[in-house]
Scaffold this motif. Sequence first.
Motif, PDB file in Angstrom:
ATOM      1  N   ALA A 166      58.645  43.919  41.132  1.00 28.93           N
ATOM      2  CA  ALA A 166      57.653  43.781  42.199  1.00 28.93           C
ATOM      3  C   ALA A 166      56.454  44.703  42.000  1.00 28.93           C
ATOM      4  O   ALA A 166      55.308  44.316  42.255  1.00 28.93           O
ATOM      5  CB  ALA A 166      58.315  44.053  43.548  1.00 28.93           C
ATOM      6  N   ARG A 167      56.694  45.910  41.525  1.00 27.17           N
ATOM      7  CA  ARG A 167      55.596  46.855  41.374  1.00 27.17           C
ATOM      8  C   ARG A 167      54.572  46.360  40.358  1.00 27.17           C
ATOM      9  O   ARG A 167      53.372  46.594  40.507  1.00 27.17           O
ATOM     10  CB  ARG A 167      56.151  48.216  40.949  1.00 27.17           C
ATOM     11  CG  ARG A 167      55.103  49.323  40.873  1.00 27.17           C
ATOM     12  CD  ARG A 167      55.734  50.644  40.469  1.00 27.17           C
ATOM     13  NE  ARG A 167      56.749  51.050  41.441  1.00 27.17           N
ATOM     14  CZ  ARG A 167      57.505  52.133  41.293  1.00 27.17           C
ATOM     15  NH1 ARG A 167      57.379  52.884  40.199  1.00 27.17           N
ATOM     16  NH2 ARG A 167      58.397  52.449  42.213  1.00 27.17           N
ATOM     17  N   VAL A 168      55.044  45.668  39.318  1.00 25.72           N
ATOM     18  CA  VAL A 168      54.135  45.179  38.288  1.00 25.72           C
ATOM     19  C   VAL A 168      53.165  44.154  38.863  1.00 25.72           C
ATOM     20  O   VAL A 168      51.990  44.106  38.488  1.00 25.72           O
ATOM     21  CB  VAL A 168      54.939  44.579  37.118  1.00 25.72           C
ATOM     22  CG1 VAL A 168      54.012  43.947  36.084  1.00 25.72           C
ATOM     23  CG2 VAL A 168      55.797  45.652  36.463  1.00 25.72           C
ATOM     24  N   GLU A 169      53.644  43.333  39.791  1.00 24.18           N
ATOM     25  CA  GLU A 169      52.784  42.300  40.370  1.00 24.18           C
ATOM     26  C   GLU A 169      51.641  42.899  41.172  1.00 24.18           C
ATOM     27  O   GLU A 169      50.614  42.240  41.393  1.00 24.18           O
ATOM     28  CB  GLU A 169      53.610  41.366  41.253  1.00 24.18           C
ATOM     29  CG  GLU A 169      54.625  40.544  40.478  1.00 24.18           C
ATOM     30  CD  GLU A 169      55.434  39.627  41.375  1.00 24.18           C
ATOM     31  OE1 GLU A 169      55.222  39.683  42.620  1.00 24.18           O
ATOM     32  OE2 GLU A 169      56.268  38.870  40.870  1.00 24.18           O
ATOM     33  N   GLN A 170      51.798  44.143  41.635  1.00 23.72           N
ATOM     34  CA  GLN A 170      50.762  44.789  42.430  1.00 23.72           C
ATOM     35  C   GLN A 170      49.743  45.537  41.577  1.00 23.72           C
ATOM     36  O   GLN A 170      48.759  46.050  42.120  1.00 23.72           O
ATOM     37  CB  GLN A 170      51.412  45.765  43.411  1.00 23.72           C
ATOM     38  CG  GLN A 170      52.511  45.161  44.277  1.00 23.72           C
ATOM     39  CD  GLN A 170      52.062  43.930  45.028  1.00 23.72           C
ATOM     40  OE1 GLN A 170      50.955  43.890  45.560  1.00 23.72           O
ATOM     41  NE2 GLN A 170      52.913  42.907  45.071  1.00 23.72           N
ATOM     42  N   GLU A 171      49.979  45.628  40.279  1.00 24.93           N
ATOM     43  CA  GLU A 171      49.040  46.341  39.417  1.00 24.93           C
ATOM     44  C   GLU A 171      47.728  45.586  39.320  1.00 24.93           C
ATOM     45  O   GLU A 171      47.695  44.353  39.442  1.00 24.93           O
ATOM     46  CB  GLU A 171      49.651  46.526  38.022  1.00 24.93           C
ATOM     47  CG  GLU A 171      50.873  47.425  38.004  1.00 24.93           C
ATOM     48  CD  GLU A 171      51.526  47.502  36.642  1.00 24.93           C
ATOM     49  OE1 GLU A 171      52.430  48.334  36.474  1.00 24.93           O
ATOM     50  OE2 GLU A 171      51.128  46.723  35.741  1.00 24.93           O
ATOM     51  N   PRO A 172      46.612  46.290  39.085  1.00 23.64           N
ATOM     52  CA  PRO A 172      45.312  45.611  38.954  1.00 23.64           C
ATOM     53  C   PRO A 172      45.354  44.577  37.824  1.00 23.64           C
ATOM     54  O   PRO A 172      45.918  44.828  36.755  1.00 23.64           O
ATOM     55  CB  PRO A 172      44.354  46.756  38.628  1.00 23.64           C
ATOM     56  CG  PRO A 172      45.036  47.983  39.130  1.00 23.64           C
ATOM     57  CD  PRO A 172      46.498  47.739  38.961  1.00 23.64           C
ATOM     58  N   ARG A 173      44.763  43.447  38.078  1.00 22.12           N
ATOM     59  CA  ARG A 173      44.756  42.369  37.096  1.00 22.12           C
ATOM     60  C   ARG A 173      43.591  42.523  36.132  1.00 22.12           C
ATOM     61  O   ARG A 173      42.512  42.962  36.516  1.00 22.12           O
ATOM     62  CB  ARG A 173      44.654  41.009  37.774  1.00 22.12           C
ATOM     63  CG  ARG A 173      45.815  40.673  38.684  1.00 22.12           C
ATOM     64  CD  ARG A 173      45.798  39.217  39.027  1.00 22.12           C
ATOM     65  NE  ARG A 173      46.893  38.865  39.932  1.00 22.12           N
ATOM     66  CZ  ARG A 173      47.318  37.623  40.128  1.00 22.12           C
ATOM     67  NH1 ARG A 173      46.730  36.626  39.496  1.00 22.12           N
ATOM     68  NH2 ARG A 173      48.307  37.373  40.950  1.00 22.12           N
ATOM     69  N   ALA A 174      43.858  42.122  34.881  1.00 28.48           N
ATOM     70  CA  ALA A 174      42.775  42.041  33.913  1.00 28.48           C
ATOM     71  C   ALA A 174      41.974  40.785  34.184  1.00 28.48           C
ATOM     72  O   ALA A 174      42.422  39.865  34.859  1.00 28.48           O
ATOM     73  CB  ALA A 174      43.339  42.018  32.493  1.00 28.48           C
ATOM     74  N   GLU A 175      40.763  40.750  33.642  1.00 30.70           N
ATOM     75  CA  GLU A 175      39.927  39.566  33.824  1.00 30.70           C
ATOM     76  C   GLU A 175      40.572  38.387  33.118  1.00 30.70           C
ATOM     77  O   GLU A 175      40.889  38.449  31.932  1.00 30.70           O
ATOM     78  CB  GLU A 175      38.535  39.809  33.259  1.00 30.70           C
ATOM     79  CG  GLU A 175      37.588  38.633  33.464  1.00 30.70           C
ATOM     80  CD  GLU A 175      36.208  38.914  32.911  1.00 30.70           C
ATOM     81  OE1 GLU A 175      35.388  37.989  32.876  1.00 30.70           O
ATOM     82  OE2 GLU A 175      35.963  40.066  32.523  1.00 30.70           O
ATOM     83  N   THR A 176      40.802  37.306  33.847  1.00 27.88           N
ATOM     84  CA  THR A 176      41.472  36.134  33.307  1.00 27.88           C
ATOM     85  C   THR A 176      40.502  35.266  32.539  1.00 27.88           C
ATOM     86  O   THR A 176      39.417  34.953  33.026  1.00 27.88           O
ATOM     87  CB  THR A 176      42.111  35.314  34.437  1.00 27.88           C
ATOM     88  OG1 THR A 176      43.044  36.138  35.121  1.00 27.88           O
ATOM     89  CG2 THR A 176      42.830  34.101  33.889  1.00 27.88           C
ATOM     90  N   THR A 177      40.905  34.869  31.321  1.00 22.73           N
ATOM     91  CA  THR A 177      40.055  34.002  30.517  1.00 22.73           C
ATOM     92  C   THR A 177      40.520  32.568  30.548  1.00 22.73           C
ATOM     93  O   THR A 177      39.923  31.709  29.917  1.00 22.73           O
ATOM     94  CB  THR A 177      40.053  34.475  29.042  1.00 22.73           C
ATOM     95  OG1 THR A 177      41.389  34.417  28.551  1.00 22.73           O
ATOM     96  CG2 THR A 177      39.535  35.894  28.939  1.00 22.73           C
ATOM     97  N   GLY A 178      41.642  32.298  31.275  1.00 20.48           N
ATOM     98  CA  GLY A 178      42.182  30.937  31.318  1.00 20.48           C
ATOM     99  C   GLY A 178      41.404  30.075  32.284  1.00 20.48           C
ATOM    100  O   GLY A 178      40.375  30.428  32.852  1.00 20.48           O
ATOM    101  N   ALA A 179      41.904  28.860  32.501  1.00 24.44           N
ATOM    102  CA  ALA A 179      41.232  27.919  33.363  1.00 24.44           C
ATOM    103  C   ALA A 179      41.348  28.349  34.810  1.00 24.44           C
ATOM    104  O   ALA A 179      42.222  29.109  35.201  1.00 24.44           O
ATOM    105  CB  ALA A 179      41.823  26.526  33.181  1.00 24.44           C
ATOM    106  N   ALA A 180      40.451  27.805  35.629  1.00 26.97           N
ATOM    107  CA  ALA A 180      40.480  28.112  37.051  1.00 26.97           C
ATOM    108  C   ALA A 180      41.714  27.494  37.674  1.00 26.97           C
ATOM    109  O   ALA A 180      42.297  26.550  37.155  1.00 26.97           O
ATOM    110  CB  ALA A 180      39.215  27.586  37.720  1.00 26.97           C
ATOM    111  N   THR A 181      42.120  28.037  38.829  1.00 23.99           N
ATOM    112  CA  THR A 181      43.299  27.495  39.483  1.00 23.99           C
ATOM    113  C   THR A 181      43.023  26.111  40.022  1.00 23.99           C
ATOM    114  O   THR A 181      41.917  25.788  40.422  1.00 23.99           O
ATOM    115  CB  THR A 181      43.716  28.417  40.641  1.00 23.99           C
ATOM    116  OG1 THR A 181      42.616  28.540  41.541  1.00 23.99           O
ATOM    117  CG2 THR A 181      44.121  29.777  40.133  1.00 23.99           C
ATOM    118  N   ALA A 182      44.063  25.296  40.024  1.00 29.89           N
ATOM    119  CA  ALA A 182      43.927  23.938  40.520  1.00 29.89           C
ATOM    120  C   ALA A 182      43.852  23.957  42.036  1.00 29.89           C
ATOM    121  O   ALA A 182      44.544  24.728  42.680  1.00 29.89           O
ATOM    122  CB  ALA A 182      45.110  23.094  40.062  1.00 29.89           C
ATOM    123  N   PRO A 183      43.038  23.113  42.651  1.00 29.36           N
ATOM    124  CA  PRO A 183      42.950  23.104  44.104  1.00 29.36           C
ATOM    125  C   PRO A 183      44.166  22.456  44.719  1.00 29.36           C
ATOM    126  O   PRO A 183      44.873  21.693  44.087  1.00 29.36           O
ATOM    127  CB  PRO A 183      41.682  22.268  44.352  1.00 29.36           C
ATOM    128  CG  PRO A 183      41.605  21.355  43.175  1.00 29.36           C
ATOM    129  CD  PRO A 183      42.157  22.127  42.025  1.00 29.36           C
TER     130      PRO A 183
END
Length: 692
Positions: free
Chosen positions: A135-152
């Motif tokens: 759980a603690r890992v999920e709260q860490e700051p995220r790196a800038e994502t280079t993948g596709a945008a999330t689907a609506p």
Amino acid sequence: MEPRQPSLLQGFDVAKPLPGSPVPAAELPVARVLLETPVPHLDRYYDYLVPAGLAADARVGARVKVRFGGQELAGFIVDRRAEAEAGVRLQPLGKVVSPEVVLLPGVLRLCEAVAARYAGSVSDVVRSAVPPRMARVEQEPRAETTGAATAPGAADAPAAADAPGAGPGPSGSPKRSADPGPFAEYDGGAAFISSLAAGGSPRAVASVLPNQPGGWPALLTAAVRACVASGRGAVVVVPDARDLHRLTEALDAQFGAGYARLSAEDGATPRYRNFLRASRGEVSIAVGTRSAAFAPVRDAGLLVLWEDHDSSHAEPRAPYHHARDTLLLRAEQLGCAFLAAGHGRSAEAQRLVLTGWATELAAPRTVLRHAAPRVVASSDSHEQERDPLLHAARLPRVAWKAAADALASGPVLVQVARTGFVPALRCETCRESARCTACSGPLGFRDARSAPSCRWCGEQAPAWICPECGGRRLRASTIGADRTAEELGRAFPQAPVVSATGAQPRERVGSAPAVVVATPGAEPVADGGYAAVLLLDGDRMLARDGLRTAEDVLHRWMAAAALARPASAGGIVVVAASTSDPVRALVRWDPAAFAERELAERRELGLPPAVRSAVVSGPAAAADRFVGALELPPSVRLTGPVIEGEGEHRWLAFFPYADGAAVAAELRRRKATSSAQRDPVVNVRVDPEGLL
């Protein structure tokens, strides 16, 4: 040559659309859930009503808790729907453990295919694909994502892993020319790299040259680099942590921190952190051990497997899937490139070449002769004449002389079959194995000064008496690495002796003269290569019972021999074993011909991998009843029952690849029926590694 198989996915619905929907989440009140349960008859998806307060977090691929059968079970959301199946009364979703999407649609489809091939449960496969939550890992700051945008809508989940176009790879990376690099030394290597760099999907099996610059990690890195240049991702799977460390050294120099490393040995937290980097689309390259075959890399264009024969690639938990088959299924689903590379060649990999599914990448014999060390067999007729006592010597004259000469210029590697000092003893009079009187375990010596003791319970036996003949004297049945190191230390007092075993790992040694004693798979890499490699205990290794014994021994020999210097630099390999097919293949350095001969013999005998197989084992009555209720195609050849232990039966089934999907489906159906009827548990293994 076998007729070409049209697909490795016969019977699998690879055209099934990915879960999810572009409809807004609020209009999709039904969540389809995969339960985390090993019970075979619960291996299906269940619908739950999503409360309005959980609609935003209940994403496809998220972890949830639900009520089932009066208890709370963990699971994953695999789809969001507008309505449930007719006649189903929905219970509300318990809670969303985390909105983090960890089971991506493409990975789920792969898990379904693996479960279908191995007659297993999807949840058992997902256990390998998705690491435990930190759980603690999920709260860490995220790196800038280079993948596709999330689907609506439906899940607000990232674009499906492995879906074409789901991720562009490294952002802004320029298209590079297709430099073949180390692949230039291989017939067909330049074309393989050019196709990868151009966005193609070539499939190949490579026999890796010894002593190529940078070693095999440089070869695999070159393939990954070419794939990444085309804007796609890559997955690389290696057998163990030692190989992973060597590979990541090469990847660090090429990509820095731009890849995810997935290995249980790194610890739960680093593994989950790297897993999230891949699942979030922050990196487009994943490397690791067998579970990395499921790595959630976006738009994977290349799947690489190093040393596919290694037993570490086989999952020890149900459904006992193999990383090779997992990657082959994934390559078929995605239509992406595949590369199986190794110093040796497994019969399974050779079958891919013979069926036309993959092409062969091998260096011309002129290049191979320049790169490979000189290999000498102690069983050679010339050596037999020079050494009359050769048959009784563990270290033949030719091996002793090679070591003595080589120590003048560098280190010498000595491969032995076993760890320990004297791990097994026999009665000197009747040659019966010496066993512990307390637990019947094998007796051995821990060191030169200890009394014989049991390797199972530790009980000492200083006054052991043979129950067969009454003898009191013991002799060594097997010499271990520690005893070998002690003997070689006395034989070559001018050189230090280094031990490298599973219990005493060592990754590298220097270029100074030294005697390195190692067990198979634990051989350290020497700077500049070993001046000589001695392969001892060959006959003992080949004497083991097993369908794959000869193949496994040759692979171990070639992996060690590849660490020697080339013949042009004085490198020599001495194999102490009687004449056999593996010895001849090593002397010629021709693993492909050996694999093809093995495959031909298996085809004549109707044994894997020329055919597929399954093993059913368990309590005698339950196993017999299980097999008797199977409705199998007429092509299936059943053998059994074989008595295994007290009250245990084992059945073997052999069947052609064309009927593999039907047989696996029937085994899966029978497991579910048996589970629902609460019959005694019967173990089912499809395509097991240790068949015989």
